[in-house]
Enzyme design. Structure first.
Site, mmCIF file in Angstrom:
data_model
loop_
_atom_site.group_PDB
_atom_site.id
_atom_site.type_symbol
_atom_site.label_atom_id
_atom_site.label_comp_id
_atom_site.label_asym_id
_atom_site.label_seq_id
_atom_site.Cartn_x
_atom_site.Cartn_y
_atom_site.Cartn_z
ATOM 1 N N ASP A 59 -1.909 -5.065 3.239
ATOM 2 C CA ASP A 59 -3.113 -4.417 3.246
ATOM 3 C C ASP A 59 -2.028 -3.033 2.199
ATOM 4 O OD1 ASP A 59 -1.338 -5.034 4.897
ATOM 5 O OD2 ASP A 59 -2.346 -4.586 6.939
ATOM 6 N N HIS B 174 3.306 -6.897 1.557
ATOM 7 C CA HIS B 174 2.420 -7.028 2.103
ATOM 8 C C HIS B 174 1.317 -6.896 1.935
ATOM 9 C CE1 HIS B 174 4.404 -5.883 6.234
ATOM 10 N NE2 HIS B 174 5.305 -5.730 5.337
ATOM 11 N N GLY C 176 5.148 -3.563 12.563
ATOM 12 C CA GLY C 176 4.435 -2.438 12.673
ATOM 13 C C GLY C 176 5.612 -1.527 14.015
ATOM 14 N N GLU D 229 15.389 -0.447 10.560
ATOM 15 C CA GLU D 229 14.369 -0.615 9.746
ATOM 16 C C GLU D 229 14.347 1.162 10.547
ATOM 17 O OE1 GLU D 229 10.169 -0.648 8.991
ATOM 18 O OE2 GLU D 229 10.667 -0.633 7.288
ATOM 19 N N HIS E 197 8.487 -10.123 0.764
ATOM 20 C CA HIS E 197 8.423 -8.791 1.256
ATOM 21 C C HIS E 197 7.188 -8.086 0.723
ATOM 22 C CE1 HIS E 197 9.608 -6.506 5.265
ATOM 23 N NE2 HIS E 197 8.758 -6.463 4.360
ATOM 24 N N ASP F 41 7.800 -4.141 -0.740
ATOM 25 C CA ASP F 41 7.390 -3.898 1.151
ATOM 26 C C ASP F 41 5.687 -4.017 0.599
ATOM 27 O OD1 ASP F 41 7.177 -3.649 3.510
ATOM 28 O OD2 ASP F 41 7.997 -1.125 3.591
HETATM 29 ZN ZN LIG Z 1 7.296 -4.271 5.828
#
Ligand SMILES: [Zn+2]
Length: 333
Positions: free
Chosen positions: A9, A7, A164, A194, A5, A271
């Site tokens: 960006d 990201h 998002g 979350e 997991h 993350d």
């Molecule tokens: Zn995430």
């Protein structure tokens, strides 16, 4: 180490953001990498997931051309390789990289090119997960992301995701998007539990999610915990990020090890290496120092990550074999 997991960006290094901005003549709030980091990283007491998500605006500003996406992915994969990692699944939303006219397909092709160039000839392997986005007016873009994932499935793309603002746009609203994913046989994970509670996780499971992003709030519903355990649904937990977004009040209260001890299939991930200012090594170190993770638990978390990976059975078996060999005789981090 394995990171499932992560990201794109949110993990771009400050110096990469600077370089990409300079090449494109884009003005940034600072030209100094150390100072720029302050604009890219979320504070420890961030307030909410929504505030955390604002940190993605700056990297996204410089990732709107084919060359920028290729180069950004190349530098990220190179840095994961340098960390000595085994395997990573890197996720991003192609629809957020189309502001200068790229199509989602062009974005994915550019990212795959950067990934393959950086990983070529090395032991380290990486795959992409394409994120659909929670939002009010992007139904068509999300459906296109699903079709794009189907087109590249098995050619560098491993799965889909939904990312998002979970508290603003409920998981249950995205049934149509994931019905199409199922129809096209694209596996998917969904960020759930979350910023929203157990019902969000239940909705993700009903839609057919084979993994849950975070799932940290599952513990509010003991029956759900039992279901996650019984079905061995992998949870992609990200301790530092979960504290920043207030999904848990503090690291010492993070349920990652209590879920593991109950028999849930828990994995540990970063993350966002830049937004959360962390690495996978650091996340494991925090679990050891703050939560008392034992060497056996560390080994189990690593094996869980291999089991949960969007890979073939043989590829997963190979990962587990390496983990077992490395963990034997090296029980201390
Ligand atoms: Zn995430």
């Amino acid at each position: 180490m394995i990171d499932l997991h992560l990201h794109f960006d949110g993990s771009l290094l400050a110096r990469t953001v600077l370089e990409l901005a300079k090449e494109q003549g884009i003005a940034l709030p600072s030209e100094e990498p150390d100072e720029l980091k302050l604009f890219l990283a979320a504070p420890a007491d961030c307030g909410s997931l929504n505030e955390y998500l604002e940190k993605f605006d700056l990297p996204l500003l410089v990732l709107q051309t084919r060359e920028a996406v290729r180069k950004g992915m190349y530098t990220l994969v190179s840095s994961l390789k340098e960390q000595g990692m085994l395997y990573a699944e890197i996720r991003f939303a192609p629809q957020l990289h189309t502001k200068k006219g790229l199509t989602q397909e062009q974005v994915v092709k550019a990212a795959l090119q950067g990934l393959q160039e950086a990983a070529a000839g090395s032991f380290f392997k990486a795959k992409l997960i394409l994120c659909c986005m929670r939002g009010a007016d992007n139904r068509e873009e999300n459906l296109l992301t699903v079709r794009t994932a189907a087109a590249f499935l098995g050619r560098g793309v491993a799965a889909l995701d939904l990312a998002g603002a979970e508290a603003l746009y409920p998981t249950a609203d995205y049934g149509e998007v994931f019905a199409l994913a199922k129809e096209l046989s694209v596996p998917f994970t969904i960020h759930a539990g979350e910023a929203d509670g157990p019902e969000s996780i239940r909705a993700a499971l009903r839609m057919g999610a084979s993994r849950i992003g975070h799932g940290v709030r599952a513990g509010e519903d003991p029956e759900l915990l039992e279901e996650l355990k019984e079905k061995q649904i992998p949870l992609e937990m990200c301790p530092s990020s979960n504290v920043q977004t207030k999904a848990v009040p503090s690291l010492s209260e993070h349920p990652v090890l209590s879920y593991l001890r109950r028999g849930l299939l828990v994995t540990v991930n970063t993350d966002n290496m830049t937004v959360s200012d962390t690495t996978i090594e650091r996340e494991f170190r925090l679990l050891k120092e703050e939560l008392g993770m034992t060497p056996e638990e560390r080994r189990q978390l690593l094996l869980n990550a291999a089991d949960a990976a969007f890979l073939t059975a043989e590829e997963r078996w190979r990962l587990k074999d390496v983990i077992e060999k490395v963990c034997v005789g090296k029980t201390e981090l």
